[in-house]
Design an enzyme around this catalytic site. Structure first.
Site, mmCIF file in Angstrom:
data_model
loop_
_atom_site.group_PDB
_atom_site.id
_atom_site.type_symbol
_atom_site.label_atom_id
_atom_site.label_comp_id
_atom_site.label_asym_id
_atom_site.label_seq_id
_atom_site.Cartn_x
_atom_site.Cartn_y
_atom_site.Cartn_z
ATOM 1 N N ASP A 50 70.012 70.881 -51.077
ATOM 2 C CA ASP A 50 71.155 69.964 -51.192
ATOM 3 C C ASP A 50 70.822 68.788 -52.112
ATOM 4 O O ASP A 50 69.686 68.644 -52.583
ATOM 5 C CB ASP A 50 71.594 69.479 -49.801
ATOM 6 N N ASP B 140 65.808 71.283 -49.169
ATOM 7 C CA ASP B 140 66.826 71.140 -48.125
ATOM 8 C C ASP B 140 66.492 69.911 -47.285
ATOM 9 O O ASP B 140 65.445 69.871 -46.632
ATOM 10 C CB ASP B 140 66.819 72.426 -47.278
ATOM 11 N N ASP C 56 77.142 71.891 -64.943
ATOM 12 C CA ASP C 56 77.584 73.258 -65.238
ATOM 13 C C ASP C 56 79.119 73.284 -65.145
ATOM 14 O O ASP C 56 79.680 72.800 -64.158
ATOM 15 C CB ASP C 56 76.979 74.213 -64.186
ATOM 16 N N HIS D 277 68.557 81.188 -63.783
ATOM 17 C CA HIS D 277 68.996 81.735 -62.493
ATOM 18 C C HIS D 277 69.548 83.157 -62.592
ATOM 19 O O HIS D 277 69.874 83.750 -61.569
ATOM 20 C CB HIS D 277 70.057 80.800 -61.913
ATOM 21 N N ASP D 278 69.714 83.673 -63.799
ATOM 22 C CA ASP D 278 70.188 85.056 -63.972
ATOM 23 C C ASP D 278 69.044 86.001 -64.318
ATOM 24 O O ASP D 278 69.279 87.162 -64.663
ATOM 25 C CB ASP D 278 71.230 85.127 -65.107
ATOM 26 N N GLU E 252 76.826 79.026 -72.947
ATOM 27 C CA GLU E 252 76.111 80.247 -72.585
ATOM 28 C C GLU E 252 76.634 81.358 -73.480
ATOM 29 O O GLU E 252 77.816 81.665 -73.476
ATOM 30 C CB GLU E 252 76.392 80.592 -71.125
ATOM 31 N N ASP F 101 69.536 72.994 -42.805
ATOM 32 C CA ASP F 101 70.446 74.144 -42.667
ATOM 33 C C ASP F 101 69.981 75.349 -43.497
ATOM 34 O O ASP F 101 70.677 76.362 -43.583
ATOM 35 C CB ASP F 101 71.898 73.762 -43.029
ATOM 36 N N ASP G 187 79.748 77.718 -68.862
ATOM 37 C CA ASP G 187 79.431 79.043 -68.313
ATOM 38 C C ASP G 187 80.336 80.124 -68.903
ATOM 39 O O ASP G 187 81.555 79.937 -68.996
ATOM 40 C CB ASP G 187 79.659 78.992 -66.791
HETATM 41 O O1 TEU Z 1 76.668 84.455 -66.436
HETATM 42 C C1 TEU Z 1 77.498 85.094 -67.352
HETATM 43 C C2 TEU Z 1 77.048 86.344 -67.905
HETATM 44 O O2 TEU Z 1 77.433 86.609 -69.008
HETATM 45 C C3 TEU Z 1 76.359 87.444 -67.161
HETATM 46 O O3 TEU Z 1 76.086 88.411 -68.122
HETATM 47 C C4 TEU Z 1 75.064 87.227 -66.588
HETATM 48 O O4 TEU Z 1 74.101 87.697 -67.480
HETATM 49 C C5 TEU Z 1 74.999 87.980 -65.285
HETATM 50 O O5 TEU Z 1 74.307 87.089 -64.495
HETATM 51 C C6 TEU Z 1 74.371 89.318 -65.243
HETATM 52 O O6 TEU Z 1 74.034 89.707 -63.930
HETATM 53 C C7 TEU Z 1 77.182 83.261 -65.913
HETATM 54 C C8 TEU Z 1 76.225 82.640 -64.938
HETATM 55 O O7 TEU Z 1 75.040 82.277 -65.599
HETATM 56 C C9 TEU Z 1 76.024 83.554 -63.785
HETATM 57 O O8 TEU Z 1 75.100 83.054 -62.867
HETATM 58 C C10 TEU Z 1 77.362 83.743 -63.107
HETATM 59 O O9 TEU Z 1 77.222 84.675 -62.070
HETATM 60 C C11 TEU Z 1 78.426 84.209 -64.082
HETATM 61 O O10 TEU Z 1 78.433 83.448 -65.277
HETATM 62 C C12 TEU Z 1 79.799 84.067 -63.472
HETATM 63 O O11 TEU Z 1 80.152 82.731 -63.409
#
Ligand code: TEU
Length: 588
Positions: free
Chosen positions: A66, A58, A135, A358-359, A291, A62, A237
């Protein structure tokens, strides 16, 4: 000097003066040349570094990361040796799902900065020879996008068909399950036009109607807008969900337990991808990684094999599905999944290799050990794995330090819509909430989204304000500043491993062969390319172990890399310490 030397080698190759294998740098099409491998390209060879921009750095206090913050740290990223950066969405967004709900595809989220910042960031990357992946979130937009505002305003609005609507006079729509809805219902009633709209994700993420050619054209125009700015790749995505059977047939009971089978690989997906290839991808030196990869290897091949002119790479979920429960995972299953995916793509097509994003929770907490005794060594092992497999490696920010899960105890600490609405739904359905919270503590997406740990000071040098998500307390010991100085750190090991991959095309393109599949502790494999062969030995446990391998007899005893000081080889036996990772070159 290095670059100069490799250019001479490349030049000699083209003159036919040498036919050996080497690495050509650094132009965009820089590729390995091999006698046996066709189809070499930069996006197969590069290591990709994924940044969750909200949590990286950051610059204005804030509490939210960024673009200027990323610019400040480009030299750090360069120092890792990675070749490509993928940023999670940076477009204008009301942030219901942290940027995966886009309200303007041609502007930058105000918390992240401005288009000038973006241009400077892209230039900063390119000046350093780093490429950039954008993305692209087009299965859905935000409900605050102008298209949706128009679409919901009246049934005869020209944008009505940009989304999926079900008029209420037809009764209740055919059930569809939603990932983020607090009732799991993907249809939301909208009184303005007495109709329901479809949202596979949150109520603020209405699904775009890809069956409408105008929508597809809008998407291609957006992609061209960014490709014209110079981006080098796209991460698509939730892409396998875009094409839908808009007669909305009934699905069998329990279909939501196998969601990709019912939502993925829709009826016209291939047609749309070919169209995207013709309209956008074929016109630029870019690649697209999607993805999801359908539910079979054939699905995945149908998306990425070159002759189909669709995508260039997919990432599958099966690897990260391993270990996605409180019970942990069996090494045998881990080996099997990665081996099967490798064999399915050994001749054709290309995949990516990753253990976190991130998931997902932090990879060391899930696949290694977050116990301070083994955290560093097991992080090194996991990075060795990602960077020694065939397939483009994707490394998630912070994993080069061995960052761990934060592990929240109370639902009030979570920021992620998936956690918050998942909790509401589970509570309403009378689930065991203790177990739910335990699972969340281990697997929630917020675990992987805590701020980058730059230094030991308050807030880890991420922000001078209040961070949007707490910084992990262990930043006092796990941080860039400390690890940079320490030759034995996870960070410096990571740098060596990235370099090793870059300098040894066998680690990029070499054939993979699993050794001793049934070994309970050790994951061992060879990689072979032309006359080069290496053996990778990874002890995935917290105890000493050993493995007998005929390859050990030919191993050059000084390893190419080792996360301990020594390793013992006795004849054909390799003796390994807890979480030891070693790569040996093999003599002919
Ligand atoms: O994730 C898509 C997805 O298929 C989900 O199953 C994902 O595994 C989910 O995060 C489960 O909690 C993508 C992105 O990677 C995710 O960060 C987004 O939230 C989602 O699309 C919606 O755009």
């Amino acid at each position: 000097m290095m670059i100069f030397k490799s250019r001479i080698l490349c030049f000699l190759f083209f003159l036919g003066i040498t036919n050996t294998l080497w690495y050509c740098t650094p132009e965009k099409k820089a590729v390995v040349k091999s006698e046996t491998i066709n189809d070499t390209t930069w996006w197969k060879e590069g290591t990709i570094y994924q940044i969750y921009p909200r949590s990286f750095r950051d610059s204005d206090g804030d509490g939210i990361g960024d673009l200027k913050g990323i610019i400040e740290r480009l030299d750090y990223i360069k120092s890792l040796g990675v070749d490509v950066i993928w940023l999670n969405p940076i477009y204008t967004s009301p942030n219901d799902d942290n940027g995966y709900d886009i309200s303007d595809y041609r502007n930058i989220m105000k918390e992240f900065g401005t288009m000038e910042d973006f241009d400077a960031l892209l230039k900063g990357m390119h000046d350093r020879g780093i490429k950039f992946v954008m993305d692209v979130v087009v299965n859905h937009s935000s409900d605050e996008h102008e298209w949706f505002k128009q679409s919901r305003s009246s049934r005869d609005n020209p944008y009505r068909d940009y989304y999926h609507w079900w008029p209420a006079e037809k009764g209740k729509p055919t059930p569809r399950w939603s990932f983020f809805d607090d009732k799991g219902d993907a249809w939301k009633y909208d009184s303005i036009t007495d109709s329901y709209y479809l949202h596979y994700f949150s109520q603020k993420q209405p699904d775009l109607n890809w069956e409408n050619p105008k929508v597809r054209q809008e998407v291609y125009d957006i992609m061209k807008f960014w490709a014209d700015k110079g981006v080098d790749g796209f991460r698509l995505d939730a892409f396998q969900y875009v094409s839908k059977d808009i007669t909305f047939p009934e699905f069998p009971e329990g279909y939501e337990k196998n969601i990709n089978k019912y939502y993925g690989m829709g009826p016209h997906l291939h047609k749309y991808l070919k169209e995207m290839y013709t309209e956008v991808l074929s016109k630029y030196d870019v690649f697209a990684v999607a993805e999801g990869a359908g539910t079979t290897f054939d699905d995945a091949h149908s998306l990425v094999d070159k002759e189909h002119n669709e995508l260039q790479m997919v990432y599958h979920f099966e690897g990260t599905n391993v270990g996605s429960s409180l019970e942990g995972y069996e090494l045998s299953e881990f080996k099997e999944v990665f081996t099967e995916w490798d064999s399915a793509f050994s001749k054709k097509g290309w995949i990516s290799v990753y253990l976190a994003n991130h998931d997902q929770p932090r990879m060391v907490s899930k696949y290694g050990s977050a116990n301070p005794e083994y955290r560093a060594v097991s992080s090194k092992l996991l990075n060795t794995f990602i960077l020694s497999m065939r397939g483009t490696p994707y490394v998630y920010y912070g994993d080069e330090l061995g960052m761990t899960n934060i592990g929240f105890d109370s639902i009030s600490q979570y920021k992620d819509i998936a956690a918050i609405n998942g909790y509401k739904k589970a509570e309403a359905e009378g689930e065991d909430m203790d177990k739910f919270l335990k699972t969340l503590k281990f697997l929630s997406r917020d675990n992987g989204r805590t701020p980058m740990q730059w230094e030991s000071s308050e807030n880890a040098g991420f922000t001078s304000g209040t961070p949007w998500l707490p910084v992990n307390e262990n930043h006092e010991s796990i941080n860039v500043a400390a690890q940079d100085k320490d030759p034995n750190s996870v960070l410096n090991y990571f740098r060596s491993m990235v370099k090793l991959r870059k300098e040894n095309p066998v680690l990029i393109y070499g054939d993979y062969k699993l050794l001793q599949p049934e070994h309970p502790d050790v994951y061992a494999y060879t990689r072979t390319l032309d006359d080069k062969k290496v053996v990778v030995v990874l002890n995935f446990t917290d105890h000493d172990s050993s493995i007998q391998l005929v390859e050990a007899k030919n191993a050059v005893h000084t390893p190419l890399i080792n996360n301990y000081e020594n390793v013992t080889i006795k004849d054909d036996e390799i003796i390994v310490k807890p979480y030891q990772a070693v790569i040996f070159a093999l003599q002919e």
